[in-house]
Design a protein around this motif. Structure first.
Motif, PDB file in Angstrom:
ATOM      1  N   TRP A  79     -66.020 -20.542 -37.588  1.00  0.00           N
ATOM      2  CA  TRP A  79     -67.084 -19.230 -37.669  1.00  0.00           C
ATOM      3  C   TRP A  79     -66.626 -17.716 -36.751  1.00  0.00           C
ATOM      4  O   TRP A  79     -67.385 -17.002 -37.178  1.00  0.00           O
ATOM      5  CB  TRP A  79     -68.261 -20.142 -36.692  1.00  0.00           C
ATOM      6  N   GLN A  82     -65.554 -16.086 -39.711  1.00  0.00           N
ATOM      7  CA  GLN A  82     -66.603 -15.618 -40.587  1.00  0.00           C
ATOM      8  C   GLN A  82     -65.711 -16.379 -41.576  1.00  0.00           C
ATOM      9  O   GLN A  82     -66.179 -16.406 -43.287  1.00  0.00           O
ATOM     10  CB  GLN A  82     -66.952 -14.467 -41.058  1.00  0.00           C
ATOM     11  N   LYS A  85     -68.075 -18.038 -44.380  1.00  0.00           N
ATOM     12  CA  LYS A  85     -69.406 -17.503 -45.431  1.00  0.00           C
ATOM     13  C   LYS A  85     -69.712 -17.458 -45.911  1.00  0.00           C
ATOM     14  O   LYS A  85     -68.620 -17.827 -47.276  1.00  0.00           O
ATOM     15  CB  LYS A  85     -69.228 -15.749 -44.440  1.00  0.00           C
ATOM     16  N   GLY A 117     -72.903 -19.117 -41.542  1.00  0.00           N
ATOM     17  CA  GLY A 117     -73.092 -17.887 -42.544  1.00  0.00           C
ATOM     18  C   GLY A 117     -72.987 -18.643 -43.937  1.00  0.00           C
ATOM     19  O   GLY A 117     -73.420 -17.820 -45.144  1.00  0.00           O
TER      20      GLY A 117
END
Length: 187
Positions: A79, A82, A85, A117
């Motif tokens: 996370w 990202q 994502k 994401g």
């Protein structure tokens, strides 16, 4: 062909059987969270390489198992960068009662996917909700957010309703089809 991973925890074997059905439908690799809440060797790498991650947990006390929660907390590392994502995400759960607050578990999985994401994929399977519906019918539990199964607390994994397992397989197929479209830029 897109890569799909099914990451799951199973306490008594029912969710594992459901995970296998999802993986069969999706052509996915299983990544089982162990009894201590850890992934197997290479598990994080499988998730990093996946185009879609399908998450599964039994519903215990209205949410995911503590083992799944430990995995979710550890996912703060991808996370932070990202790393996941724009991956596709989906989820499934099983509990002993017909309702069993399974939707709360799916909401937890959805929230985790959104924090990462990700893009969520639902079942798109019509429920079996007519008077003639049988417990063995597909999507008898009636979920659109993710696959749900119900296994009585005194049943073995071998006794899971065929309709719930077929729902899981069809759900896996749906995620695979959406993943192919997403990977081809038609999402």
């Amino acid at each position: 062909m897109s890569k799909i991973a099914v990451v799951f925890h199973s306490g008594y074997g029912h969710t594992q059987r459901m995970a296998q059905s999802v993986a069969d439908g999706a052509g996915a690799e299983l990544v089982q969270i162990d009894a201590d809440g850890n992934l197997p060797a290479g598990g994080w790498e499988v998730l990093a390489a996946a185009d879609a991650i399908i998450m599964g947990s039994p519903t215990y006390m209205g949410s995911v198992s503590w083992q799944f929660k430990k995995f979710a907390d550890a996912s703060s590392k991808p996370w932070f960068t990202q790393a996941w994502k724009d991956k596709l995400f989906a989820g499934f759960t099983n509990s002993a009662t017909m309702n069993g607050d399974k939707l709360s578990t799916l909401h937890y999985l959805f929230t985790l996917a959104m924090q990462q994401g990700g893009i969520w994929v639902g079942t798109a399977i019509m429920p079996s909700n007519a008077k003639a519906a049988l417990r063995s019918d597909v999507n008898y539990v009636g979920s659109f957010s993710g696959a749900m199964a119900q296994s009585p607390s005194d049943s073995s994994p071998a006794e899971m309703p065929a309709g719930d397992l077929e729902t899981a397989r069809l759900f896996g197929e749906r995620v695979a089809k959406v993943s192919e479209r997403w990977s081809a830029g038609k999402g």
